[in-house]
Design a protein around this motif. Sequence first.
Motif, PDB file in Angstrom:
ATOM      1  N   HIS A 170       0.815  -1.213   0.000  1.00  0.00           N
ATOM      2  CA  HIS A 170       0.000   0.000   0.000  1.00  0.00           C
ATOM      3  C   HIS A 170       0.852   1.267   0.000  1.00  0.00           C
ATOM      4  CE1 HIS A 170      -3.559  -2.414   0.410  1.00  0.00           C
ATOM      5  NE2 HIS A 170      -3.038  -3.044   1.442  1.00  0.00           N
ATOM      6  N   HIS A 216       3.081  -3.775   5.729  1.00  0.00           N
ATOM      7  CA  HIS A 216       2.037  -3.980   4.724  1.00  0.00           C
ATOM      8  C   HIS A 216       1.482  -2.655   4.216  1.00  0.00           C
ATOM      9  CE1 HIS A 216      -1.064  -5.944   2.471  1.00  0.00           C
ATOM     10  NE2 HIS A 216      -2.019  -5.317   3.132  1.00  0.00           N
ATOM     11  N   HIS A 284      -3.730  -2.621   8.267  1.00  0.00           N
ATOM     12  CA  HIS A 284      -4.200  -1.477   7.473  1.00  0.00           C
ATOM     13  C   HIS A 284      -4.479  -0.307   8.404  1.00  0.00           C
ATOM     14  CE1 HIS A 284      -5.573  -4.853   4.688  1.00  0.00           C
ATOM     15  NE2 HIS A 284      -4.610  -4.225   4.049  1.00  0.00           N
ATOM     16  N   HIS A 516      -7.368  -6.749  -2.773  1.00  0.00           N
ATOM     17  CA  HIS A 516      -7.899  -5.390  -2.704  1.00  0.00           C
ATOM     18  C   HIS A 516      -8.546  -4.934  -4.013  1.00  0.00           C
ATOM     19  CE1 HIS A 516      -6.325  -3.953   1.189  1.00  0.00           C
ATOM     20  NE2 HIS A 516      -5.349  -4.823   0.982  1.00  0.00           N
TER      21      HIS A 516
HETATM   22 FE   LIG Z   1      -3.743  -4.866   2.291  1.00  0.00          FE
END
Ligand SMILES: [Fe+2]
Length: 566
Positions: A170, A216, A284, A516
Amino acid sequence: MPIPRSLFDRSEPADHDLTVTSGTWPADLTGELVISAPHPDTFDGPHPFFGEGMTYRLSLQPGTHGAREGGFAWRQRRIDSPSARLRAKRPDVFQATMVGVHSPFGATNAANTAPLPWGDRLFMTWDVGRPVEVDPSSLEYLGDVGHRSDWIVAELFPQPLLPLVMSTAHPVIDPDRQVMWTVNSLWGQLHAARWDGEGPVQTWPITGGTIPQSTHSITQTRDWLIVGDCAFKVEPQVLTGGDRTEPANQKGPIYLIRKDLLEATPPGHEVTCERFEIAPEINHYYATYDDTDGVQVLFEHTENADIAMTQGHDDVDALGRPCDPALRGLYGFPMSPDRTTMVEFQPDTGQVTHHAELRDTQLLWTRQLNAMDWSTEGMTRPTSHHMVFHGWRPEAITQKMLHVYRDRVDRSLWPVGETPPLVATASMPDLTLTAHHELALDDFPSSPIFVPRDPGGDRVRSRYAGSEPGGHDGYVLVPVMNDDGFRVEAYDAADVSKGPIATLRAPDMTVPFLLHAAWMPRAVPATAHARVRFSDELDRVGELPADLASVALDVARELDEGVPLG
Ligand SMILES: [Fe+2]
């Protein structure tokens, strides 16, 4: 058996034209849904997350992108990257492990985790590889981000052509600078990385920036990058096929790095940061772009979940039942209720303030992913955070997991029976659950997206913004897997509790496991940019045996000439 068994169906994905099967498709629901996923042909490996990257795209205007009149084009393509092409030619030299797919060429860059739109450009990402760019229209591979030599490579084994780059799935696009910010770590040392859309990637080591587990995500405010240690834990024995013995770290460091400090420092030189601790574990997290009053971050905690542990041959589930072989490879679902928090950091004083928490031990189990307004205006002042939950799923929890997490899991919180999946909305920034809608027990919602109403209608706003940015004015789209057929549901973002206002389906269509998703206002053919070519990265091809070197040269030529994969 509520989790769809078609999730790990290894059939070749196909194109479809979806049609509206219930409700009315809103005329102002437009743009493109793009999804990342691992190709199902590797679902028999040790972890489904390591399959080669696929791009799926659903066009939200009927009759476009090759769909018949009234049909919505669902199009898919395996990313024809150097990794995928080399493997297609010499599958015999590739080996799937619990930490990726390895070969004498190096480490496969699966690029299967998240689509990252940047204007009309589209990048596909994953944690242990460079982002790769694909053409939003044709979905063909265009190139990796940055030359291999720009990145710090974790060469755990010879990687003459395919480098193992420990990064993040990300990265973020900086709306003020129009650059991509990401990370690049090596042996737990964090480096910040910046890419301007062309040319070299620049990296800076972060003083004291250690990453015990993984990165992540990265998030940003106007002035700060925020990088937290994430709960994907790799123990040394796992590298050689051993079992996990320790749970993911219950708390971890989070680093705030000033963007202007990075820009004032020559690449390669150390940059200082502010260090905080957060708990429980995360994967996240999303900062509010406006940092006038402090750095505010929404954390989607993954408390006592473990996506690095998967179901194996002889596993037994949380209720003592043998795990179904059809779910082999499924990652470990949460053993505790979900927790979402809103935390404010004051970098100048070190003060941390917990502003809000969302937790409901009966209702909110197994959050999968979220939908937000990713426009600059939406990130500056978010109003809604939409999420999908799978519900309490004891068949996705193994006794091995429960043993590893035995000191942390409170079984008295487990619901008596399975609970339904949900589409839910929390208001921002107070994290009040304002609406939720229950799906059927055998539904498996996947990554939702937010689609603003009338995007780009106001020239004062950015192209991705609607007339009322923040996440409440527009639609939430939810792909839903079910063995009876895949569907895409559209909800009014202002009140998802009304249920879907329209549903798209195609006959006899199931879709394998997706990761995603993202929204783009349109999908147009890629324009010219200076891009890294595989043929620019062949300086070590001589380290390979002659037959493999020949294959690599063929792949480079085919990419340069635009020869289709397969
Ligand atoms: Fe993710």
